[in-house]
Design a protein around this motif. Structure first.
Motif, PDB file in Angstrom:
ATOM      1  N   UNK A   2       0.835  -1.209   0.000  1.00 28.06           N
ATOM      2  CA  UNK A   2       0.000   0.000   0.000  1.00 28.06           C
ATOM      3  C   UNK A   2       0.866   1.254   0.000  1.00 28.06           C
ATOM      4  N   UNK A   3       1.914   1.265   0.817  1.00 31.17           N
ATOM      5  CA  UNK A   3       2.791   2.435   0.887  1.00 31.17           C
ATOM      6  C   UNK A   3       3.457   2.703  -0.455  1.00 31.17           C
ATOM      7  N   UNK A  11      -0.967  -5.563 -11.845  1.00 29.48           N
ATOM      8  CA  UNK A  11      -0.846  -6.114 -10.496  1.00 29.48           C
ATOM      9  C   UNK A  11      -0.185  -5.123  -9.537  1.00 29.48           C
ATOM     10  N   UNK A  12       0.647  -4.227 -10.078  1.00 28.11           N
ATOM     11  CA  UNK A  12       1.259  -3.210  -9.229  1.00 28.11           C
ATOM     12  C   UNK A  12       0.226  -2.312  -8.576  1.00 28.11           C
ATOM     13  N   UNK A  13      -0.885  -2.106  -9.268  1.00 30.16           N
ATOM     14  CA  UNK A  13      -1.975  -1.296  -8.723  1.00 30.16           C
ATOM     15  C   UNK A  13      -3.014  -2.162  -8.018  1.00 30.16           C
ATOM     16  N   UNK A  14      -3.313  -3.313  -8.595  1.00 27.74           N
ATOM     17  CA  UNK A  14      -4.400  -4.144  -8.080  1.00 27.74           C
ATOM     18  C   UNK A  14      -3.982  -5.041  -6.921  1.00 27.74           C
ATOM     19  N   UNK A  15      -2.724  -5.451  -6.884  1.00 28.66           N
ATOM     20  CA  UNK A  15      -2.293  -6.383  -5.855  1.00 28.66           C
ATOM     21  C   UNK A  15      -2.715  -7.810  -6.171  1.00 28.66           C
ATOM     22  N   UNK A  16      -2.313  -8.743  -5.296  1.00 26.54           N
ATOM     23  CA  UNK A  16      -2.569 -10.155  -5.552  1.00 26.54           C
ATOM     24  C   UNK A  16      -4.032 -10.539  -5.408  1.00 26.54           C
ATOM     25  N   UNK A  17      -4.786  -9.797  -4.584  1.00 27.47           N
ATOM     26  CA  UNK A  17      -6.158 -10.199  -4.296  1.00 27.47           C
ATOM     27  C   UNK A  17      -7.020 -10.382  -5.531  1.00 27.47           C
ATOM     28  N   UNK A  18      -7.051  -9.369  -6.400  1.00 28.42           N
ATOM     29  CA  UNK A  18      -7.875  -9.439  -7.602  1.00 28.42           C
ATOM     30  C   UNK A  18      -7.298 -10.435  -8.611  1.00 28.42           C
ATOM     31  N   UNK A  19      -5.988 -10.574  -8.615  1.00 29.46           N
ATOM     32  CA  UNK A  19      -5.370 -11.527  -9.527  1.00 29.46           C
ATOM     33  C   UNK A  19      -5.710 -12.951  -9.110  1.00 29.46           C
ATOM     34  N   UNK A  20      -5.674 -13.223  -7.818  1.00 29.45           N
ATOM     35  CA  UNK A  20      -6.043 -14.536  -7.304  1.00 29.45           C
ATOM     36  C   UNK A  20      -7.505 -14.838  -7.612  1.00 29.45           C
ATOM     37  N   UNK A  55      -8.415  -3.368   4.295  1.00 31.02           N
ATOM     38  CA  UNK A  55      -7.923  -4.664   4.768  1.00 31.02           C
ATOM     39  C   UNK A  55      -6.756  -4.478   5.727  1.00 31.02           C
ATOM     40  N   UNK A  56      -5.826  -3.596   5.372  1.00 27.54           N
ATOM     41  CA  UNK A  56      -4.657  -3.367   6.225  1.00 27.54           C
ATOM     42  C   UNK A  56      -5.079  -2.795   7.581  1.00 27.54           C
ATOM     43  N   UNK A  57      -6.002  -1.828   7.559  1.00 30.62           N
ATOM     44  CA  UNK A  57      -6.472  -1.237   8.815  1.00 30.62           C
ATOM     45  C   UNK A  57      -7.093  -2.298   9.718  1.00 30.62           C
ATOM     46  N   UNK A  58      -7.933  -3.154   9.130  1.00 26.97           N
ATOM     47  CA  UNK A  58      -8.574  -4.213   9.921  1.00 26.97           C
ATOM     48  C   UNK A  58      -7.544  -5.225  10.419  1.00 26.97           C
ATOM     49  N   UNK A  59      -6.552  -5.520   9.581  1.00 21.18           N
ATOM     50  CA  UNK A  59      -5.507  -6.470   9.972  1.00 21.18           C
ATOM     51  C   UNK A  59      -4.712  -5.941  11.155  1.00 21.18           C
ATOM     52  N   UNK A  60      -4.324  -4.681  11.105  1.00 19.12           N
ATOM     53  CA  UNK A  60      -3.546  -4.086  12.193  1.00 19.12           C
ATOM     54  C   UNK A  60      -4.341  -4.096  13.487  1.00 19.12           C
ATOM     55  N   UNK A  61      -5.655  -3.904  13.398  1.00 23.91           N
ATOM     56  CA  UNK A  61      -6.504  -3.932  14.591  1.00 23.91           C
ATOM     57  C   UNK A  61      -6.442  -5.276  15.310  1.00 23.91           C
ATOM     58  N   UNK A  78      -8.434   1.163  -2.324  1.00 26.06           N
ATOM     59  CA  UNK A  78      -9.195   1.465  -1.110  1.00 26.06           C
ATOM     60  C   UNK A  78      -9.489   0.188  -0.328  1.00 26.06           C
ATOM     61  N   UNK A  79      -9.832  -0.887  -1.034  1.00 27.16           N
ATOM     62  CA  UNK A  79     -10.092  -2.173  -0.373  1.00 27.16           C
ATOM     63  C   UNK A  79      -8.854  -2.652   0.379  1.00 27.16           C
TER      64      UNK A  79
END
Length: 263
Positions: free
Chosen positions: A11-12, A174-183, A56-62, A51-52
């Protein structure tokens, strides 16, 4: 080569790549960065994906075993990053609005959480060469598929074409979408593979369908092997489960054999 990444680092890095000042409107700036038309379905997909992943990261850190102060600060920075993709920032001048939210004052604190987050969630990151090789393989399979005609279940062929087309786009982005959508795309392809295999005549009466199964299996193996090139940190069993869904089901057919075979 593949490397390792995690939700915080990913995300960063995404936000840092988008942070450059621009006198264009936010939607124009982001569309140029993404390489898609503004307000297209692809534009929305990438935007919502970022945004998703922030949510996800915010919820994970919690859920992590860190001090409450760290959790509170992290959520504040994540909320600031998300604000860059709000309506006001998209229709306003980017350097006056969105750009300010994606500065190092917000991205660096999130990136610094990477070593902690990585212990909980990590996944492979393919380099440009690996992605280009997979896209080339998908293009070859798409060309072959568009000329092929299955004797039965031709609707499955179309489902596979649609799935491969989506996978191709998501690998390129994938650089923008990340692994989630690719999976997600890979899961749909595996579902089509299983449907085709279940309905395949056992007498060899449909050699095109048999060839398609082989080609899909080889593509799945290639993706898996490139991801497996990460030697440390990434639990490939969990990655395989995410990609291929219920592994016990997949293990009953030839796809598991292809994945487990040596390269």
């Amino acid at each position: 080569m593949s490397s390792e990444t995690d939700p915080a680092k990913e995300l960063a890095e995404v936000c840092a790549k988008l942070s450059g000042a621009s006198k264009h409107k936010g939607d124009e700036h982001l569309a140029k960065k993404f390489g898609v038309p503004a307000w297209s379905s692809e534009f929305y997909l990438i935007l919502f994906s970022i945004v998703d992943r922030a949510n996800f990261l915010a919820d994970l850190i919690d859920t992590m075993n860190v001090e409450q102060e760290i959790k509170t600060d992290a959520r504040k920075h994540i909320d600031q990053l998300k604000a860059a993709f709000s309506r006001d920032c998209l229709i306003g001048t980017w350097e006056q609005l969105g750009h300010k939210y994606l500065g190092s004052n917000n991205t660096q604190p999130i990136k610094m959480l990477s070593p902690v987050v990585k212990k909980v969630v990590s996944y492979p990151k393919l380099d440009d060469q690996a992605i280009a090789e997979l896209v080339e393989q998908i293009d070859g399979l798409l060309t072959w598929l568009r000329d092929a005609q299955l004797k039965e279940n031709d609707f499955i062929r179309q489902a596979i074409i649609d799935g491969l087309t989506a996978l191709r786009f998501r690998l390129e982005k994938i650089g923008w979408l990340g692994w989630g959508y690719t999976i997600d795309s890979l899961q749909k392809l595996v579902g089509a593979y299983l449907a085709l295999e279940r309905n395949l005549p056992q007498d060899g009466a449909d050699p095109v369908a048999q060839a398609l199964l082989l080609k899909l299996g080889l593509l799945a193996k290639n993706i898996y092997s490139k991801a497996r090139a990460v030697k440390e940190g990434v639990e490939m069993g969990q990655f395989a489960l995410a990609v291929y869904g219920a592994y016990s089901l997949v293990k009953e057919n030839g796809l598991a054999g292809l994945l487990e075979a040596p390269n």
